[in-house]
Motif scaffolding. Structure first.
Motif, short mmCIF file in Angstrom:
data_model
loop_
_atom_site.label_atom_id
_atom_site.label_comp_id
_atom_site.label_asym_id
_atom_site.label_seq_id
_atom_site.Cartn_x
_atom_site.Cartn_y
_atom_site.Cartn_z
N LEU A 1 -18.88 13.95 2.09
CA LEU A 1 -18.34 12.70 1.48
C LEU A 1 -19.48 11.49 3.09
N PHE A 2 -18.49 11.80 4.14
CA PHE A 2 -19.06 11.06 5.60
C PHE A 2 -18.15 11.58 6.49
N ARG A 3 -18.79 11.58 7.60
CA ARG A 3 -18.63 12.09 8.96
C ARG A 3 -18.06 10.81 10.37
N GLN A 4 -17.11 11.30 10.85
CA GLN A 4 -16.48 9.98 12.22
C GLN A 4 -16.24 10.82 12.86
N TRP A 5 -16.60 10.75 14.19
CA TRP A 5 -15.76 10.83 15.45
C TRP A 5 -14.33 10.23 15.48
N TRP A 6 -13.03 10.41 15.60
CA TRP A 6 -11.69 9.93 16.23
C TRP A 6 -11.18 10.17 17.25
N ARG A 7 -11.70 9.39 18.86
CA ARG A 7 -11.91 9.15 19.69
C ARG A 7 -10.66 8.31 20.88
N GLU A 8 -10.12 9.09 21.98
CA GLU A 8 -8.62 8.24 22.78
C GLU A 8 -7.40 7.57 21.95
N LEU A 9 -6.98 9.14 20.63
CA LEU A 9 -6.09 8.18 19.36
C LEU A 9 -4.56 7.44 20.87
N VAL A 10 -4.32 7.21 20.85
CA VAL A 10 -3.03 6.99 20.83
C VAL A 10 -1.91 6.87 19.32
N PHE A 11 -0.53 7.64 19.60
CA PHE A 11 0.43 7.74 18.50
C PHE A 11 1.53 7.24 19.13
N LEU A 12 2.16 6.09 18.09
CA LEU A 12 3.37 6.13 18.38
C LEU A 12 4.35 6.33 16.87
N HIS A 13 5.29 7.11 17.02
CA HIS A 13 6.30 7.34 15.85
C HIS A 13 7.49 6.69 15.95
N TRP A 14 8.26 6.19 14.58
CA TRP A 14 9.50 6.07 14.30
C TRP A 14 10.06 6.75 13.03
N ALA A 15 11.75 7.41 13.51
CA ALA A 15 11.67 7.36 12.37
C ALA A 15 12.44 6.49 10.99
N VAL A 16 11.86 6.51 9.79
CA VAL A 16 12.12 5.14 8.46
C VAL A 16 13.18 6.03 7.49
N ASP A 17 14.25 5.21 7.11
CA ASP A 17 14.44 5.57 5.68
C ASP A 17 14.21 6.03 4.64
N PRO A 18 13.18 6.83 4.22
CA PRO A 18 13.00 6.99 3.17
C PRO A 18 12.83 6.46 1.90
N ASP A 19 13.71 6.07 1.92
CA ASP A 19 13.96 5.01 0.81
C ASP A 19 13.04 3.50 0.72
N GLU A 20 12.99 3.15 1.95
CA GLU A 20 11.77 2.14 2.03
C GLU A 20 10.66 2.69 2.18
N VAL A 21 10.35 4.35 2.36
CA VAL A 21 9.35 4.74 2.15
C VAL A 21 8.76 4.67 0.81
N ALA A 22 9.54 5.28 0.36
CA ALA A 22 9.26 5.83 -1.36
C ALA A 22 8.58 4.46 -2.10
N ARG A 23 9.13 3.10 -1.67
CA ARG A 23 8.94 1.96 -2.51
C ARG A 23 7.49 1.68 -2.19
N LEU A 24 6.89 2.19 -0.83
CA LEU A 24 5.66 1.97 -0.60
C LEU A 24 4.35 2.48 -1.34
#
Length: 246
Positions: A20-43
């Protein structure tokens, strides 16, 4: 929920029916934190569930440059097809066992792509000012939304060309072969493919963010559990696939 769940694989487990479409992702910085699964489920959109790693859910704050946006087999879109992006994302699975990403926000410094993505795909893009600086030894991103909310994010990191071997958790967080979103009352899955990730050594020097709270989640109290840098990959997206009605 299906008993079957796709394995975490370094390449997409299924080919695209068409691009459908193409793109490049460049110079990525990923930050991650653990979070309550219930907080995620509602979103998450209907028909999707939190995808957990060893019983924990995660929220990601991802900074990168998007380049060479193109549709189908056409040429890259000049100017409007290259921009900075900062997104807040969660991790999902659906009844067919497909693992995906759910974007809670996507800040972008080009207004037309913001409006197009919101209308065509129902994605929560927001117009922002984003400044990027890459040097031989470091990278920085600064983002602030133009809506007056004050929401944004900033990161500074030292980068070296030394290869970094991702952990099992980091493979879980980055080997994602589609996104889940909702458009006009229906949840869909948008598949993607790209080459295997390569990561380089990255030391976080500072960060500040208000985008996670603006996305409906508690502000992280601790430092990120994972910090990654990737030079980038070319990405292809297939057509959206509507989830079966439950």
């Amino acid at each position: 929920m299906s008993a079957h769940v796709d394995d975490v694989t370094p390449l997409s487990p299924r080919p695209l029916s068409r691009v459908l479409f193409r793109q490049w992702w460049r110079e990525l910085v990923f930050l991650h934190w653990a979070v309550d699964p219930d907080e995620v489920a509602r979103l998450l959109p209907p028909g999707t569930y939190p995808d957990l790693h060893e019983g924990r859910a995660y929220v990601g704050l991802v900074f990168f440059r998007m380049d060479h946006l193109a549709f189908g087999r056409g040429p890259a879109v000049p100017y409007l097809g290259s921009f900075g992006e900062v997104n807040v994302r969660l991790y999902s699975r659906d009844a067919l066992g497909r693992r995906g990403v759910v974007f809670r926000s996507l800040d972008c410094d080009r207004l037309l792509p913001v409006l197009t993505a919101r209308m065509a795909f129902g994605l929560p893009y927001r117009w922002a000012r984003i400044h990027t600086r890459r040097t031989a030894t470091g990278i920085s991103y600064d983002s602030l939304r133009r809506d007056g909310s004050g929401a944004g994010a900033r990161v500074r990191a030292d980068i070296s060309p030394e290869p970094y071997e991702a952990t099992a958790l980091e493979h879980f967080l980055t080997c994602r072969w589609g996104l889940h979103a909702q458009l006009r009352g229906h949840t869909y899955y948008l598949p993607n493919t790209h080459p295997r990730w390569t990561f380089t050594h990255c030391d976080l020097t500072s960060y500040d963010e208000s985008a996670i709270a603006a996305a409906g989640l508690p502000t992280p109290a601790d430092a990120p559990v994972s910090v990654l840098h990737a030079p980038g990959v070319p990405v292809r997206f297939g057509p959206p696939q509507r989830l079966p009605e439950s």
